[in-house]
Design a protein around this motif. Structure first.
Motif, PDB file in Angstrom:
ATOM      1  N   ASN A 398       0.781  -1.210  -0.178  1.00 47.63           N
ATOM      2  CA  ASN A 398      -0.127  -0.004   0.124  1.00 47.63           C
ATOM      3  C   ASN A 398       0.743   1.333   0.019  1.00 47.63           C
ATOM      4  O   ASN A 398       1.260   1.716   1.181  1.00 47.63           O
ATOM      5  CB  ASN A 398      -0.878   0.044   1.139  1.00 47.63           C
ATOM      6  N   LEU A 399       1.014   1.844  -1.043  1.00 45.80           N
ATOM      7  CA  LEU A 399       1.741   3.061  -1.569  1.00 45.80           C
ATOM      8  C   LEU A 399       1.294   4.209  -1.028  1.00 45.80           C
ATOM      9  O   LEU A 399       1.773   5.263  -0.796  1.00 45.80           O
ATOM     10  CB  LEU A 399       2.346   2.944  -2.856  1.00 45.80           C
ATOM     11  N   ILE A 400      -0.223   4.426  -1.100  1.00 39.85           N
ATOM     12  CA  ILE A 400      -0.934   5.426  -0.469  1.00 39.85           C
ATOM     13  C   ILE A 400      -0.488   6.006   0.900  1.00 39.85           C
ATOM     14  O   ILE A 400      -0.350   7.297   0.899  1.00 39.85           O
ATOM     15  CB  ILE A 400      -2.469   5.198  -0.584  1.00 39.85           C
ATOM     16  N   ALA A 401      -0.171   5.048   1.821  1.00 35.54           N
ATOM     17  CA  ALA A 401       0.314   5.660   3.075  1.00 35.54           C
ATOM     18  C   ALA A 401       1.401   6.268   2.954  1.00 35.54           C
ATOM     19  O   ALA A 401       1.784   7.294   3.675  1.00 35.54           O
ATOM     20  CB  ALA A 401       0.306   4.142   3.841  1.00 35.54           C
ATOM     21  N   LYS A 402       2.560   5.767   2.159  1.00 41.52           N
ATOM     22  CA  LYS A 402       3.816   6.423   2.145  1.00 41.52           C
ATOM     23  C   LYS A 402       3.647   7.637   1.310  1.00 41.52           C
ATOM     24  O   LYS A 402       4.301   8.820   1.500  1.00 41.52           O
ATOM     25  CB  LYS A 402       4.696   5.309   1.303  1.00 41.52           C
ATOM     26  N   GLU A 403       2.721   7.804   0.326  1.00 39.70           N
ATOM     27  CA  GLU A 403       2.656   9.008  -0.507  1.00 39.70           C
ATOM     28  C   GLU A 403       2.000  10.180   0.186  1.00 39.70           C
ATOM     29  O   GLU A 403       2.510  11.445   0.205  1.00 39.70           O
ATOM     30  CB  GLU A 403       1.624   8.765  -1.861  1.00 39.70           C
ATOM     31  N   TYR A 404       1.205   9.753   1.282  1.00 36.02           N
ATOM     32  CA  TYR A 404       0.424  10.884   2.008  1.00 36.02           C
ATOM     33  C   TYR A 404       1.638  11.610   3.064  1.00 36.02           C
ATOM     34  O   TYR A 404       1.619  12.719   3.003  1.00 36.02           O
ATOM     35  CB  TYR A 404      -0.595  10.231   3.020  1.00 36.02           C
ATOM     36  N   LEU A 405       2.228  10.493   3.742  1.00 39.33           N
ATOM     37  CA  LEU A 405       3.311  11.260   4.516  1.00 39.33           C
ATOM     38  C   LEU A 405       4.289  11.743   3.693  1.00 39.33           C
ATOM     39  O   LEU A 405       4.739  12.992   4.295  1.00 39.33           O
ATOM     40  CB  LEU A 405       3.869   9.920   5.150  1.00 39.33           C
ATOM     41  N   ALA A 406       4.817  11.317   2.545  1.00 38.01           N
ATOM     42  CA  ALA A 406       5.748  12.204   1.842  1.00 38.01           C
ATOM     43  C   ALA A 406       5.202  13.636   1.394  1.00 38.01           C
ATOM     44  O   ALA A 406       5.905  14.600   1.245  1.00 38.01           O
ATOM     45  CB  ALA A 406       6.253  11.448   0.337  1.00 38.01           C
ATOM     46  N   THR A 407       4.055  13.817   1.009  1.00 33.02           N
ATOM     47  CA  THR A 407       3.397  14.899   0.729  1.00 33.02           C
ATOM     48  C   THR A 407       3.164  15.937   1.830  1.00 33.02           C
ATOM     49  O   THR A 407       3.471  17.125   1.803  1.00 33.02           O
ATOM     50  CB  THR A 407       1.941  14.751   0.002  1.00 33.02           C
ATOM     51  N   ARG A 408       2.815  15.447   3.067  1.00 34.73           N
ATOM     52  CA  ARG A 408       2.819  16.246   4.194  1.00 34.73           C
ATOM     53  C   ARG A 408       4.209  16.651   4.884  1.00 34.73           C
ATOM     54  O   ARG A 408       4.463  16.172   6.203  1.00 34.73           O
ATOM     55  CB  ARG A 408       2.007  15.680   5.336  1.00 34.73           C
ATOM     56  N   GLY A 409       5.066  17.174   4.058  1.00 37.73           N
ATOM     57  CA  GLY A 409       6.454  17.398   4.733  1.00 37.73           C
ATOM     58  C   GLY A 409       6.584  18.176   5.924  1.00 37.73           C
ATOM     59  O   GLY A 409       7.473  18.408   6.573  1.00 37.73           O
ATOM     60  N   ASP A 410       5.442  19.015   6.364  1.00 33.20           N
ATOM     61  CA  ASP A 410       5.537  20.044   7.372  1.00 33.20           C
ATOM     62  C   ASP A 410       5.188  19.310   8.697  1.00 33.20           C
ATOM     63  O   ASP A 410       4.992  19.694   9.824  1.00 33.20           O
ATOM     64  CB  ASP A 410       4.519  21.129   7.102  1.00 33.20           C
ATOM     65  N   GLY A 411       4.780  18.035   8.570  1.00 32.84           N
ATOM     66  CA  GLY A 411       4.620  17.222   9.664  1.00 32.84           C
ATOM     67  C   GLY A 411       3.196  17.054  10.269  1.00 32.84           C
ATOM     68  O   GLY A 411       2.676  16.496  11.230  1.00 32.84           O
ATOM     69  N   THR A 412       2.270  17.752   9.412  1.00 27.11           N
ATOM     70  CA  THR A 412       0.653  17.909   9.825  1.00 27.11           C
ATOM     71  C   THR A 412       0.148  16.622   9.166  1.00 27.11           C
ATOM     72  O   THR A 412       0.841  16.006   8.397  1.00 27.11           O
ATOM     73  CB  THR A 412       0.098  19.234   9.387  1.00 27.11           C
ATOM     74  N   GLY A 413      -1.209  16.478   9.558  1.00 29.34           N
ATOM     75  CA  GLY A 413      -1.909  15.313   9.155  1.00 29.34           C
ATOM     76  C   GLY A 413      -1.704  14.052   9.719  1.00 29.34           C
ATOM     77  O   GLY A 413      -0.802  13.863  10.621  1.00 29.34           O
ATOM     78  N   VAL A 414      -2.637  13.014   9.817  1.00 27.25           N
ATOM     79  CA  VAL A 414      -2.785  11.919  10.520  1.00 27.25           C
ATOM     80  C   VAL A 414      -2.951  10.795   9.472  1.00 27.25           C
ATOM     81  O   VAL A 414      -3.916  10.841   8.768  1.00 27.25           O
ATOM     82  CB  VAL A 414      -3.960  12.059  11.772  1.00 27.25           C
ATOM     83  N   LEU A 415      -2.335   9.781   9.854  1.00 25.88           N
ATOM     84  CA  LEU A 415      -2.340   8.630   8.928  1.00 25.88           C
ATOM     85  C   LEU A 415      -2.621   7.418   9.789  1.00 25.88           C
ATOM     86  O   LEU A 415      -2.078   7.242  10.962  1.00 25.88           O
ATOM     87  CB  LEU A 415      -1.018   8.198   8.341  1.00 25.88           C
ATOM     88  N   ILE A 416      -4.041   6.867   9.530  1.00 27.84           N
ATOM     89  CA  ILE A 416      -4.585   5.735  10.433  1.00 27.84           C
ATOM     90  C   ILE A 416      -4.343   4.612   9.219  1.00 27.84           C
ATOM     91  O   ILE A 416      -4.891   4.397   7.982  1.00 27.84           O
ATOM     92  CB  ILE A 416      -6.173   5.870  10.443  1.00 27.84           C
ATOM     93  N   LEU A 417      -3.345   3.546   9.773  1.00 24.67           N
ATOM     94  CA  LEU A 417      -3.183   2.607   8.762  1.00 24.67           C
ATOM     95  C   LEU A 417      -3.265   1.185   9.452  1.00 24.67           C
ATOM     96  O   LEU A 417      -2.861   0.943  10.517  1.00 24.67           O
ATOM     97  CB  LEU A 417      -1.320   2.781   8.650  1.00 24.67           C
TER      98      LEU A 417
END
Length: 425
Positions: A398-417
């Motif tokens: 699942n690359l969506i999880a990695k892509e989301y974190l890579a896009t949020r370079g400012d450290g904001t956002g929450v990933l529920i995996l």
């Protein structure tokens, strides 16, 4: 410091040609009024390999000569095949393997996606066992081997991909013993107790086919362990530190988690199209916290379960009603397959049920889109979402999880995996 893929491959290739082999080419060919048309293919495997192939072009230490071999996405009439080969080679450094519609039905929709896909994802009740499917699977792998035998050079490095071509390494080894062959599986390899559900001859030939490679790779240590256990229990071959000794060569089995082009996603916010779409989304969805869900249509992704979970969340936490919205993007897949058409209808009925039950003027609980998403739009969705919900029932990586974190370079956002995704290992 960890070595990059280019650094690892440079001494292995050392001027040799890399031949990538997969079920699909990075494009689909179609014929309109006798004229050929080429469109980019979609899918995790193609996306990942396309990113890797781009890195070949940028890495001076790697050879510019490489070739991608696979099916061109549609059946092509014999009179047009020479033209397709010429254009595939000149425009895409690719070589097509031509299959009929009947062959693809028995091979792709049959053994690959009615037998191997559900079984390897632990959906054992969905698995279909039909001898004609297995025979066609063997025939297509043999057809790929024959096509490759005609174009390979003795010092080529052949990299075979995924569950469609698990018999190919052994077939190639029999034809050209000097070849360096690698194999990578992009989906889970199941536990022995699940894998053994295949008929005895099938499971033995699949394992023997894979062991024709010099190097076999999996996403996670768990999948690697499952494979080695099946090799031991079914073929009686032990391993030492991940090395399996066969009758004619040593096979290295290891773990290689698939990654993404981090730089591309990290810099996406600076793209003008992405920024414009992000502003439009923020204006349209102002006043709510946005939960993002992006998946290809498949039962392994748990899309219906996710919707039911969201419905329960709104029911048990009424204070969040009107304050959150689930933006659900479902990417079309296997259109025309009855099981997938039914799944799409069930998802859309659930979306309607939730919106009808909780929605009100000015607030839609679920914003549903059924479409392919271009890169700029996907990056904008990642950038604007407060939460990314990745909850497959079973997923190879699942690359969506990695892509989301890579896009949020400012450290904001929450990933529920989900722990059932390879990315969580």
């Amino acid at each position: 410091m960890a070595l990059s893929t280019q650094d690892k491959l440079a001494p292995v290739l050392s001027g040799r040609r890399l031949v990538i082999v997969s079920n699909r080419l990075p494009f689909s060919v179609s014929v309109d009024n006798g004229r050929l048309s080429f469109q980019a293919s979609a899918g995790g495997l193609v996306t990942g390999l396309a990113s890797f192939r781009e890195s070949l072009d940028q890495g001076a230490a790697l050879p510019p000569e490489h070739l991608w071999v696979g099916w061109p996405g549609n059946s092509v009439d014999p009179p047009l095949r020479e033209s397709v080969i010429e254009q595939a080679l000149s425009r895409f450094q690719s070589y097509p393997v031509f299959l009929s519609e009947e062959q693809m039905e028995q091979f792709y929709q049959g053994f690959c996606n009615s037998t191997i896909w559900p079984l390897f994802h632990y959906f054992t009740s969905y698995t279909v066992y039909q001898q004609p499917f297995w025979q066609t699977y063997k025939q297509i792998n043999e057809l790929f081997a024959e096509a490759l035998d005609a174009i390979l050079k003795p010092d080529d490095v052949v990299w075979v991909h995924d569950y469609h071509l698990m018999l190919l390494p052994r077939l190639l080894r029999a034809l050209q013993r000097r070849l360096s062959i690698g194999f990578f599986l992009h989906i889970p390899f199941p536990s022995f107790e699940v894998f053994r559900l295949l008929p005895g001859q099938w499971r033995r030939e699949i394992l023997e086919g894979l062991l024709g490679a010099d190097l076999i790779g999996f996403h996670t240590y768990e999948y690697t362990h499952h494979f080695l256990q099946s090799v031991l229990r079914i073929l009686g071959c032990e391993h030492h530190m991940g090395q399996v000794l066969t009758t004619d060569h040593v096979v290295k089995v290891d773990t290689f988690p698939m990654g993404i082009d981090v730089g591309r996603f990290a810099s996406a916010a600076a793209n003008a199209d992405t920024e414009s779409e992000r502003r439009n989304l923020e204006e349209a969805l102002s006043g709510v916290r946005l939960i993002l869900s992006v998946d290809r249509l498949d039962y392994s992704k748990g899309i219906s379960n996710r919707l039911e979970g969201y419905e329960l969340f709104l029911e048990t936490n009424p204070e969040f009603q009107g304050k959150v919205a689930l933006l659900m993007v479902v990417v079309p897949s296997r259109i025309g397959v009855m099981q997938y058409d039914l799944m799409k209808r069930q998802i859309e009925e659930l979306v309607g049920k939730i919106n009808g039950r909780f929605g009100r003027v000015g607030w839609t609980p679920v914003i549903y889109q059924y479409r392919h998403v271009p890169f700029e739009s996907l990056a904008a969705l990642y950038a604007v979402s407060d939460v990314c919900l990745v909850t497959p029932l079973r997923d190879g990586m699942n690359l969506i999880a990695k892509e989301y974190l890579a896009t949020r370079g400012d450290g904001t956002g929450v990933l529920i995996l989900s722990e059932m995704a390879g990315a969580a290992k």
